[in-house]
Write a protein that holds these residues in place. Structure first.
Motif, short mmCIF file in Angstrom:
data_model
loop_
_atom_site.label_atom_id
_atom_site.label_comp_id
_atom_site.label_asym_id
_atom_site.label_seq_id
_atom_site.Cartn_x
_atom_site.Cartn_y
_atom_site.Cartn_z
N GLY A 44 0.88 -1.09 -0.54
CA GLY A 44 0.12 0.20 -0.09
C GLY A 44 1.00 1.79 -0.56
N VAL A 45 0.36 2.35 -0.98
CA VAL A 45 1.12 3.44 -1.20
C VAL A 45 0.52 4.57 -0.17
N PRO A 46 0.05 5.35 0.61
CA PRO A 46 1.71 5.66 1.04
C PRO A 46 2.56 5.40 2.09
N GLY A 47 1.63 4.38 2.74
CA GLY A 47 1.46 3.64 4.09
C GLY A 47 3.01 2.56 4.13
N GLY A 48 2.48 1.73 3.44
CA GLY A 48 3.50 0.39 2.85
C GLY A 48 2.64 -0.41 3.56
N ALA A 49 1.31 -0.92 4.28
CA ALA A 49 0.94 -2.00 4.03
C ALA A 49 0.88 -3.10 2.97
N LEU A 50 1.06 -4.52 3.52
CA LEU A 50 0.98 -5.36 2.54
C LEU A 50 -0.35 -6.59 2.28
N SER A 51 -0.18 -6.87 1.23
CA SER A 51 -1.37 -8.25 1.75
C SER A 51 -0.84 -9.04 0.22
N PRO A 52 -0.99 -10.40 0.42
CA PRO A 52 -0.56 -11.27 -0.36
C PRO A 52 -1.17 -11.00 -1.49
N LEU A 53 -0.58 -11.51 -3.11
CA LEU A 53 -0.80 -11.39 -4.25
C LEU A 53 -1.39 -12.26 -4.99
N VAL A 54 -1.58 -12.75 -5.52
CA VAL A 54 -2.90 -13.80 -5.50
C VAL A 54 -2.45 -14.56 -7.55
N PRO A 55 -1.50 -15.60 -7.37
CA PRO A 55 -1.13 -15.94 -6.00
C PRO A 55 -0.22 -15.30 -5.79
N PRO A 56 -0.09 -16.36 -3.83
CA PRO A 56 0.94 -15.57 -3.22
C PRO A 56 2.39 -16.00 -3.39
N THR A 57 2.71 -17.00 -4.01
CA THR A 57 3.64 -17.24 -3.75
C THR A 57 4.36 -17.26 -6.34
N VAL A 58 5.47 -17.53 -6.22
CA VAL A 58 6.10 -18.14 -7.20
C VAL A 58 6.68 -18.89 -7.24
N GLU A 59 7.75 -19.76 -8.12
CA GLU A 59 8.75 -20.56 -8.19
C GLU A 59 10.36 -20.05 -8.52
N THR A 60 10.71 -21.15 -8.19
CA THR A 60 12.07 -20.08 -8.75
C THR A 60 13.03 -21.28 -7.90
N GLY A 61 14.72 -21.10 -8.58
CA GLY A 61 16.06 -21.87 -7.58
C GLY A 61 15.35 -22.51 -6.49
N ALA A 62 16.45 -23.98 -6.05
CA ALA A 62 16.60 -23.94 -4.89
C ALA A 62 17.46 -22.75 -4.12
N LYS A 63 16.99 -22.54 -2.72
CA LYS A 63 17.78 -21.85 -1.74
C LYS A 63 17.78 -20.11 -2.52
N PRO A 64 16.77 -19.75 -3.09
CA PRO A 64 16.63 -18.65 -3.53
C PRO A 64 17.29 -17.22 -2.05
N GLN A 65 17.98 -16.84 -3.21
CA GLN A 65 19.07 -15.29 -2.37
C GLN A 65 18.33 -13.98 -2.00
N HIS A 66 18.44 -13.34 -3.80
CA HIS A 66 18.16 -12.03 -3.69
C HIS A 66 17.95 -11.44 -5.52
N MET A 67 16.78 -10.46 -5.06
CA MET A 67 15.88 -9.95 -6.21
C MET A 67 16.86 -8.70 -6.69
N THR A 68 16.23 -8.68 -7.61
CA THR A 68 17.05 -6.99 -8.65
C THR A 68 15.92 -7.11 -9.14
N PHE A 69 15.84 -5.40 -9.67
CA PHE A 69 14.78 -5.03 -11.06
C PHE A 69 14.93 -4.43 -11.60
N THR A 70 14.59 -4.81 -13.54
CA THR A 70 15.23 -4.00 -14.11
C THR A 70 14.47 -1.97 -13.69
N SER A 71 15.51 -0.99 -14.14
CA SER A 71 14.54 -0.02 -13.56
C SER A 71 13.27 0.60 -14.35
N ASP A 72 13.12 0.10 -14.93
CA ASP A 72 11.57 0.43 -15.53
C ASP A 72 10.89 -0.42 -15.21
#
Length: 459
Positions: A44-72
């Motif tokens: 939520g903006v501006p306060g920052g409250a969190l609510s799960p998206l649908v779906p709440p998770t997405v699969e990735t590789g074993a023992k995920p560590q960090h994430m990044t995004f392209t600036s756009d």
């Protein structure tokens, strides 16, 4: 401000209604194997409250560590230590992650820190076991492909990675080598070559790191409870500040900096606290706030700062959750009795989508007679993930104004040719410049936030 030269309607100082901008937060569940997941939340903006998206998770590789995004904000990348790979995603309109057609590429065993360059053309991953930085080109479709060479040597236990805001320098912490490797990034290809010297000494067990938005300081957190503060020279090489080291808590693993460059936070995983500092605008030196640290949930590790600077999040491996703090006026963290929010298994990295800058649009008369009001209209301005909140006007005659409405009137007292410059600011503070803190963009602003209009005043 020249109020005698302005005619502002009462509506021009009326606050615009609150809006909910599209913002999302992600937490990598660092303990999961053989299949990892990334928890994803609407923020939520501006306060920052969190609510799960649908779906709440997405699969990735074993023992995920960090994430990044392209600036756009279009593409996301996550490292997975046990899989030895980096996983690529498209970011949906609601913030949900969708695996790309080529979902992963090799990145070395112990793949840990991952960063997309400010221009979104290069991706860098620090891998601990080979002690190397894997480097990729990011294609128009978001798929990473290895550069030539596909990796360059770092030090023992390559861990965190950061890029300077100008994209010209890359820094990697060597967890077992007590050093930071420093590289030049080719301005055309993004390929890395070591600077001279290739490494700079650090306190034992350096881990997370971040760069100040002005690109003049680097901060490195060490698991031994120290935080190194370095000056970045014009050529990108590092020089210790005085003092070179400030005290934080044991297990300091990450560094978060607010978009305004005023505050810095470090989660301390072995003592369950978050250190908090003020950054001197001129020198970049840190001064501890009071209290020096605040309590957080067990074994904090990853950290993310909201683009608007009003919330800070830390992962909690002990509670398999993420903790949410509000940021007070003077930069102090305020938890307010909030319970940790469930987020995967032994979560590690935390990341937030970048705020996309607004676009200015300005209309008005081209000619006007001396003494008559010029009515200017910026109502065509827009923001792709929120709303335009402020309008900064420069009328070309030395007078200026800031309004929360898109219309304004101005009288010129002398004939001539005047250029009105409008700069718009969105509801998270993003405007006409890119704000990048080494890990990813907080604000993907640019010249599109500025519009100009020329008025000829006749007798």
């Amino acid at each position: 401000m020249g109020l005698t030269a302005l005619t502002l309607g009462a509506a021009a100082i009326t606050a615009a209604p609150e809006a909910q901008a599209a913002r999302a937060l992600y937490v990598s569940d660092g303990g999961a194997t053989p299949v990892g997941t990334i928890s994803q939340f609407a923020m939520g903006v501006p306060g920052g409250a969190l609510s799960p998206l649908v779906p709440p998770t997405v699969e990735t590789g074993a023992k995920p560590q960090h994430m990044t995004f392209t600036s756009d904000g279009r593409f996301a990348y996550g490292s997975a230590a046990e899989a030895g790979a980096v996983y690529a995603y498209r970011v949906g309109e609601d913030g949900g992650l969708v695996p790309l057609g080529t979902p992963s590429v090799p990145a070395g065993v112990g793949a840990h820190g991952v960063v997309a360059s400010p221009d979104g053309r290069s991706l860098y991953v620090a891998a601990q076991e080979p002690g190397a930085v894997f480097q990729y080109d990011i294609g128009p479709d978001g798929v990473p492909t290895p550069k030539s060479p596909p990796s360059v040597p770092s030090g023992d236990g390559a861990s965190g990675v950061a890029v300077s805001p100008d994209g010209r320098s890359v820094y990697v912490t060597n967890l077992h080598g007590a050093s930071v490797s420093q590289y030049d990034a080719d301005p055309v290809t993004g390929a890395l070559t070591p600077k001279s010297p290739a490494t700079v000494r650090m306190p034992p067990a350096p881990s997370g790191l971040a760069v100040s938005p002005d690109g003049r300081s680097l901060y490195v957190a060490a698991l031994t409870g120290r935080l190194a503060q370095m000056t970045i020279r014009p050529d990108g090489t590092l020089r210790p500040k005085n003092p070179a080291i400030v005290r934080v808590g044991a297990g300091a693993a990450g560094v978060g900096i607010t978009a305004d460059g005023r505050n810095l936070y470090t989660p301390n995983g072995l003592v369950n606290t978050m250190s908090q500092f003020r950054i001197d605008r001129r020198t970049g030196k840190l001064t501890a706030l009071r209290p020096r640290a605040v309590r957080t949930a067990g074994r904090p590790g990853g950290i993310a700062v909201a683009p608007n600077g009003r919330a800070v999040y830390a992962s909690s491996a002990a509670e398999s959750a993420v903790t949410w703090f509000s940021v007070g006026r003077r930069g102090h963290l305020l938890r307010g009795g909030r319970a940790p929010i469930a987020a995967g298994q032994e979560p590690h990295g935390v990341a937030i989508t970048p705020d996309q800058g607004p676009t200015a649009a300005l209309t008005g008369p081209r000619r006007v007679r001396h003494g008559r009001a010029v009515h200017l209209d910026a109502s065509g301005s827009s923001d792709p993930d929120g709303t335009v909140r402020r309008y900064r006007w420069r009328f070309g005659d030395g007078h200026h104004a800031v309004t929360t409405r898109p219309t304004v009137s101005h009288r010129y007292h002398r004939p001539g040719r005047y250029t009105v410059r409008l700069t718009v600011v969105d509801d998270e503070g993003c405007s006409d410049r890119l704000i990048y803190t080494g890990q990813m963009a907080l604000c993907n602003g640019g010249d599109q936030a500025i519009a100009r209009h020329t008025v000829t005043v006749r007798r």
